[in-house]
Design a protein around this motif. Structure first.
Motif, PDB file in Angstrom:
ATOM      1  N   ALA A   1       0.301   6.302  -1.999  1.00  0.00           N
ATOM      2  CA  ALA A   1       1.141   5.246  -2.562  1.00  0.00           C
ATOM      3  C   ALA A   1       2.219   5.833  -3.468  1.00  0.00           C
ATOM      4  CB  ALA A   1       0.294   4.246  -3.337  1.00  0.00           C
TER       5      ALA A   1
ATOM      6  N   SER B   1       4.875   7.555  -1.269  1.00  0.00           N
ATOM      7  CA  SER B   1       5.684   6.535  -0.593  1.00  0.00           C
ATOM      8  C   SER B   1       6.672   5.897  -1.560  1.00  0.00           C
ATOM      9  CB  SER B   1       4.791   5.457   0.015  1.00  0.00           C
ATOM     10  OG  SER B   1       3.979   6.011   1.021  1.00  0.00           O
ATOM     11  N   THR B   2       6.228   5.618  -2.780  1.00  0.00           N
ATOM     12  CA  THR B   2       7.103   5.020  -3.779  1.00  0.00           C
ATOM     13  C   THR B   2       8.249   5.953  -4.138  1.00  0.00           C
ATOM     14  OG1 THR B   2       5.235   3.785  -4.679  1.00  0.00           O
ATOM     15  CG2 THR B   2       7.172   4.023  -6.092  1.00  0.00           C
TER      16      THR B   2
END
Length: 65
Positions: free
Chosen positions: A28, A31-32
């Motif tokens: 996560a 991806s951010t």
């Protein structure tokens, strides 16, 4: 389509949510960061294109300062 009662609906939702593969914290985070990097790249690209087009319009029409 048959109607389901609220209890059955909640059970079905919980079953489907259990099937979801959730990303890890590391996935996560990466991806951010990639989203922010791509936003910056896109913003710079469109800024450059806008400046080129504005210069072309000024050159052709003699508009602006």
């Amino acid at each position: 389509m048959a109607k389901t009662n609220p209890g059955q609906f909640v059970r079905q939702v919980r079953q489907e949510v259990a099937k979801v593969t959730w990303p890890t914290r590391k996935e996560a985070t990466i991806s951010t960061i990639m989203v922010f990097v791509m936003v910056v790249v896109a913003a710079l690209f469109f800024l450059l294109v806008d400046q080129i087009l504005a210069s072309g319009v000024k050159l052709v029409f003699g508009l602006g300062s």
